[in-house]
Design a protein around this motif. Structure first.
Motif, mmCIF file in Angstrom:
data_model
loop_
_atom_site.group_PDB
_atom_site.id
_atom_site.type_symbol
_atom_site.label_atom_id
_atom_site.label_comp_id
_atom_site.label_asym_id
_atom_site.label_seq_id
_atom_site.Cartn_x
_atom_site.Cartn_y
_atom_site.Cartn_z
ATOM 1 N N THR A 140 -51.483 6.120 55.506
ATOM 2 C CA THR A 140 -50.139 6.710 55.442
ATOM 3 C C THR A 140 -49.122 5.586 55.584
ATOM 4 O OG1 THR A 140 -50.171 7.137 57.835
ATOM 5 C CG2 THR A 140 -50.741 8.977 56.375
ATOM 6 N N ILE A 141 -47.999 5.742 54.892
ATOM 7 C CA ILE A 141 -46.871 4.819 55.006
ATOM 8 C C ILE A 141 -45.727 5.585 55.640
ATOM 9 C CG2 ILE A 141 -45.246 3.350 53.759
ATOM 10 C CD1 ILE A 141 -47.350 3.031 51.570
ATOM 11 N N GLU A 142 -45.192 5.058 56.747
ATOM 12 C CA GLU A 142 -44.150 5.753 57.496
ATOM 13 C C GLU A 142 -42.913 4.874 57.633
ATOM 14 O OE1 GLU A 142 -45.745 6.989 61.241
ATOM 15 O OE2 GLU A 142 -47.528 7.935 60.357
ATOM 16 N N ASP A 143 -41.759 5.520 57.807
ATOM 17 C CA ASP A 143 -40.547 4.750 58.064
ATOM 18 C C ASP A 143 -40.468 4.455 59.564
ATOM 19 O OD1 ASP A 143 -39.571 6.987 59.370
ATOM 20 O OD2 ASP A 143 -38.057 7.468 57.868
ATOM 21 N N ARG A 144 -39.384 3.835 59.989
ATOM 22 C CA ARG A 144 -39.307 3.406 61.387
ATOM 23 C C ARG A 144 -39.087 4.564 62.353
ATOM 24 N NH1 ARG A 144 -33.853 -0.137 60.489
ATOM 25 N NH2 ARG A 144 -32.499 1.515 59.696
ATOM 26 N N ASN A 145 -38.812 5.771 61.821
ATOM 27 C CA ASN A 145 -38.684 6.965 62.649
ATOM 28 C C ASN A 145 -39.947 7.809 62.632
ATOM 29 O OD1 ASN A 145 -35.928 6.499 63.426
ATOM 30 N ND2 ASN A 145 -35.338 7.103 61.351
ATOM 31 N N SER A 146 -41.065 7.213 62.164
ATOM 32 C CA SER A 146 -42.367 7.893 62.087
ATOM 33 C C SER A 146 -42.382 9.038 61.102
ATOM 34 C CB SER A 146 -42.803 8.394 63.483
ATOM 35 O OG SER A 146 -42.941 7.328 64.378
ATOM 36 N N VAL A 147 -41.468 9.023 60.130
ATOM 37 C CA VAL A 147 -41.471 10.016 59.053
ATOM 38 C C VAL A 147 -42.387 9.526 57.940
ATOM 39 C CG1 VAL A 147 -40.082 11.184 57.288
ATOM 40 C CG2 VAL A 147 -39.145 10.807 59.582
ATOM 41 N N ARG A 170 -44.249 13.920 59.575
ATOM 42 C CA ARG A 170 -43.966 12.954 60.623
ATOM 43 C C ARG A 170 -45.052 13.058 61.688
ATOM 44 N NH1 ARG A 170 -38.959 12.728 62.310
ATOM 45 N NH2 ARG A 170 -39.551 11.634 64.183
ATOM 46 N N THR A 171 -45.154 12.041 62.543
ATOM 47 C CA THR A 171 -46.124 12.065 63.628
ATOM 48 C C THR A 171 -45.688 13.090 64.668
ATOM 49 O OG1 THR A 171 -46.601 9.710 63.309
ATOM 50 C CG2 THR A 171 -47.253 10.694 65.409
ATOM 51 N N PRO A 172 -46.525 14.106 64.977
ATOM 52 C CA PRO A 172 -46.148 15.100 65.985
ATOM 53 C C PRO A 172 -45.854 14.446 67.330
ATOM 54 C CG PRO A 172 -48.055 15.841 64.732
ATOM 55 C CD PRO A 172 -47.820 14.406 64.347
ATOM 56 N N GLU A 173 -44.951 15.037 68.068
ATOM 57 C CA GLU A 173 -44.478 14.464 69.328
ATOM 58 C C GLU A 173 -45.607 14.140 70.316
ATOM 59 O OE1 GLU A 173 -41.938 12.887 72.041
ATOM 60 O OE2 GLU A 173 -41.434 13.524 70.012
ATOM 61 N N PRO A 174 -46.603 15.019 70.515
ATOM 62 C CA PRO A 174 -47.647 14.672 71.516
ATOM 63 C C PRO A 174 -48.384 13.381 71.190
ATOM 64 C CG PRO A 174 -47.745 16.998 70.937
ATOM 65 C CD PRO A 174 -46.794 16.370 69.969
ATOM 66 N N TYR A 175 -48.736 13.200 69.894
ATOM 67 C CA TYR A 175 -49.501 11.998 69.528
ATOM 68 C C TYR A 175 -48.620 10.753 69.601
ATOM 69 C CZ TYR A 175 -51.864 16.030 67.550
ATOM 70 O OH TYR A 175 -52.424 17.253 67.364
ATOM 71 N N TRP A 176 -47.366 10.905 69.209
ATOM 72 C CA TRP A 176 -46.424 9.789 69.318
ATOM 73 C C TRP A 176 -46.270 9.381 70.784
ATOM 74 C CZ3 TRP A 176 -41.828 8.798 71.781
ATOM 75 C CH2 TRP A 176 -41.096 7.711 71.316
ATOM 76 N N ALA A 177 -46.209 10.383 71.680
ATOM 77 C CA ALA A 177 -46.057 10.093 73.107
ATOM 78 C C ALA A 177 -47.294 9.387 73.654
ATOM 79 C CB ALA A 177 -45.804 11.392 73.881
ATOM 80 N N PHE A 178 -48.489 9.802 73.182
ATOM 81 C CA PHE A 178 -49.713 9.135 73.626
ATOM 82 C C PHE A 178 -49.702 7.662 73.225
ATOM 83 C CE2 PHE A 178 -51.949 13.460 73.280
ATOM 84 C CZ PHE A 178 -51.685 13.740 74.613
ATOM 85 N N ARG A 217 -42.054 -5.269 57.524
ATOM 86 C CA ARG A 217 -40.878 -6.036 57.924
ATOM 87 C C ARG A 217 -40.122 -6.589 56.731
ATOM 88 N NH1 ARG A 217 -41.763 -7.403 63.403
ATOM 89 N NH2 ARG A 217 -43.944 -7.125 64.058
ATOM 90 N N ALA A 218 -38.812 -6.669 56.913
ATOM 91 C CA ALA A 218 -37.950 -7.401 55.991
ATOM 92 C C ALA A 218 -37.180 -8.397 56.846
ATOM 93 C CB ALA A 218 -37.004 -6.467 55.252
ATOM 94 N N GLY A 219 -37.679 -9.619 56.946
ATOM 95 C CA GLY A 219 -37.104 -10.573 57.880
ATOM 96 C C GLY A 219 -37.388 -10.108 59.294
ATOM 97 N N ASP A 220 -36.324 -9.998 60.110
ATOM 98 C CA ASP A 220 -36.483 -9.536 61.491
ATOM 99 C C ASP A 220 -36.400 -8.022 61.609
ATOM 100 O OD1 ASP A 220 -36.709 -12.144 62.368
ATOM 101 O OD2 ASP A 220 -34.540 -12.377 62.686
ATOM 102 N N GLU A 221 -36.074 -7.343 60.528
ATOM 103 C CA GLU A 221 -35.920 -5.888 60.574
ATOM 104 C C GLU A 221 -37.250 -5.183 60.293
ATOM 105 O OE1 GLU A 221 -33.399 -2.239 58.423
ATOM 106 O OE2 GLU A 221 -33.238 -4.315 57.681
ATOM 107 N N ILE A 222 -37.581 -4.214 61.129
ATOM 108 C CA ILE A 222 -38.769 -3.388 60.904
ATOM 109 C C ILE A 222 -38.351 -2.158 60.107
ATOM 110 C CG2 ILE A 222 -40.554 -1.985 61.994
ATOM 111 C CD1 ILE A 222 -40.633 -3.924 64.279
ATOM 112 N N LEU A 223 -38.916 -2.039 58.900
ATOM 113 C CA LEU A 223 -38.579 -0.922 58.015
ATOM 114 C C LEU A 223 -39.482 0.280 58.247
ATOM 115 C CD1 LEU A 223 -38.173 -2.907 54.673
ATOM 116 C CD2 LEU A 223 -36.379 -2.274 56.312
ATOM 117 N N GLY A 224 -40.691 0.049 58.745
ATOM 118 C CA GLY A 224 -41.635 1.136 58.930
ATOM 119 C C GLY A 224 -42.990 0.590 59.307
ATOM 120 N N SER A 225 -44.054 1.299 58.933
ATOM 121 C CA SER A 225 -45.408 0.872 59.291
ATOM 122 C C SER A 225 -46.416 1.470 58.318
ATOM 123 C CB SER A 225 -45.746 1.294 60.730
ATOM 124 O OG SER A 225 -45.558 2.691 60.889
#
Length: 536
Positions: A140-147, A170-178, A217-225
């Motif tokens: 999966t490819i996600e943006d920096r807000n886990s969407v 998006r990543t559900p809140e429980p898994y994101w919290a883990f 990453r784009a330089g020092d900016e994190i675009l997603g994951s």
């Protein structure tokens, strides 16, 4: 894939003309290349009729609930060349499909990019598939807000968490919290190499598979994951391939962001122009594909003040932007042509009205949106207008409804949408009184005549005796028995109070003009409660 192909051959490069929910009792227009959702269409004859109708309008696909064995002979569907019939598996709701399709269709056209591992990839979904082949993992490819922006195929072969992530976009809140608790997200942000994350033991007894993740990453900016489902760390060679892929994904995400920003700005400008109702409104509606239709303006905002600090204000704007996207997706399930834009501090939607009960249906849809967790949001619904020049009237209606909702005191209720969604026609009296109160305040007017004398009498005695007697009498429409019960006093006592009230206020209880003047002022200038005051 989440959807099964039941019949036909899809045209992968053909443009999609929107998403249409089929209603057999009131068939909506089907644009060329549309995806037609057959909600509730299960009988074989009804399915065949829907497929024939979709073929007639050159739709791209028909989506039905996936039939069980012997329920439908899919070979008999015979869609036209280029048409495809898709099956929705059990356990996946129509609302989830509408959300996924709506989000995907909002993305701007994808530019062509370079080859990745020998494969040409034209969009993020193609990239996800190519990366999946390179590292041997579901991606999966996600943006920096886990969407979730894109994902590779074959979701059922991983674990249920991946399916939830894709369906929810998006990543559900429980898994994101883990992951946050175990430091996974921080490790991904700080590492320049892919990070392996061991499986999770969830409180409900389920066990996830492991994950490998790398920041885009784009330089020092994190675009997603980028996330891959794996059972053990990747080899150094595959780590390098994933890292190289993240750089190409970063380039593509920057291109997409630029295109999305341009498309969003254009849509915002067109919606703003249409809402003015000026000479350019008709042209703006034409570009939004809403010209010649009856429309309703819906306004949404957050009923909470924005923090004056920079971070607080940024969070407020970000929340509004997310609400705008979510609202667009939510409305698209019923009104595919709806145009949504964030203007200043308010999200506006131009909703086509094609049937007599659109206002009622729209209110129910807005209540559903609020009930699904739009925390802090309030929604005002304007009137139906038939000309572009009248759109400003519908917008003014919606804005007035928002003002009323914003000033209503919160009341405990089992319904999450209570006092958070209103049609302008239902709050017109409250809106008029609010405008009169503002006008009186701006011109420095205040209580006068009999009402002013009653207020002064109470003020000198540090009580609300006269005003409460007046309120009870007016609320009971002059019924002394009902008013005495409401104030918990004997009828004779209440009659004496009325007599004293008329003497102090210097007005006749039988004068209808005096009663109207007193009632209006009671609404415009309600007495402020003061600690220690008595109504006796």
């Amino acid at each position: 894939m989440l959807l099964a192909t039941l019949a036909g051959t899809p045209r992968y490069l053909a443009p999609v003309g929107g998403v249409v929910v089929h209603d057999a009792d009131d068939p909506p227009p089907i644009p060329v290349g549309a995806i037609v959702l057959g909600v509730g269409v299960t009988a074989p004859d009804d399915v065949r009729s829907l497929v024939r109708l979709a073929c007639l309008h050159a739709a791209a696909a028909v989506l039905i609930r996936q039939p069980g064995e012997r329920e439908l002979a899919v070979d008999d569907l015979l869609p036209d060349e280029g048409m495809v019939v898709l099956g929705l598996p059990a356990g996946v709701s129509w609302q989830q499909v509408i959300a996924v399709l709506g989000t995907a269709l909002q993305s701007p056209p994808h530019p062509k990019v370079r080859d990745l591992g020998g494969r040409e990839v034209g969009d993020l979904f193609g990239m996800a598939g190519a990366i999946s082949d390179l590292i041997g993992a579901h991606v999966t490819i996600e943006d920096r807000n886990s969407v979730v922006l894109a994902y590779s195929d074959h979701q059922g072969e991983t674990d249920p968490i991946r399916v939830e992530v894709i369906l929810g976009r998006r990543t559900p809140e429980p898994y994101w919290a883990f992951d946050e608790e175990r430091g996974a997200l921080r490790a991904i942000r700080e590492s320049v190499r892919p990070v392996f994350l061991p499986p999770l033991d969830l409180p409900d007894g389920r066990v996830t598979r492991g994950r490998v993740a790398v920041a885009v990453r784009a330089g020092d900016e994190i675009l997603g994951s980028i996330w891959g489902v794996v059972d053990k760390p990747l080899t150094t060679e595959k780590d390098d391939l994933l890292l190289d892929a993240s750089r190409l994904v970063a380039l593509h995400m920057l291109q997409l962001r630029a295109g999305a920003d341009g498309a969003r700005r254009l849509r915002t400008d067109l919606v703003a122009t249409a809402l003015t109702g000026g000479p350019e409104a008709r042209s703006a509606l034409d570009r939004l594909r809403l010209a010649g239709q009856s429309l309703i303006v819906v306004a949404l905002t957050l009923n909470e003040p924005a923090d004056g600090a920079y971070t607080g204000a940024a969070a407020h704007v970000t929340k509004l932007q997310r609400l705008a996207v979510s609202f667009q997706v939510h409305l698209a399930g019923t009104w595919a042509d709806t145009a949504v834009a964030l203007l200043d501090d308010t999200v506006y939607a131009l909703v086509p009205s094609r049937r007599e009960d659109t206002e009622v249906s729209l209110e129910l849809t807005c209540r559903s949106f609020i009930g699904r967790g739009a925390e802090g949001a309030v929604i005002g619904i304007g009137r139906v207008v038939h000309e572009a020049a009248e759109l400003e009237l519908s917008r003014a209606d919606a804005d007035r409804a928002l003002r009323v909702l914003g000033r209503r005191p919160p009341e405990p209720s089992s319904a999450p949408w209570a006092d958070r969604v209103a049609r302008a026609s239902d709050v017109e009296v409250e809106a008029l009184l609010m405008e009169l109160r503002d006008l009186a305040a701006s011109s420095k007017r205040g209580p006068f005549g009999a009402y002013a004398r009653l207020l002064a009498y109470d003020e000198t005695r540090d009580s609300t005796f006269m005003v409460e007697t007046l309120r009870a009498w007016l609320d009971a429409h002059g019924d002394v028995m009902a008013a005495s019960v409401a104030t918990h006093v004997h009828q004779n006592t209440f009659r004496y109070r009325l007599k004293r009230m008329s003497e102090i206020g210097e007005f006749s209880l039988d004068d209808p003009a005096a009663r109207f003047t007193l009632q209006l002022q009671l609404h415009l200038y309600p007495p402020e409660p003061a600690t220690g005051r008595s109504s006796r």
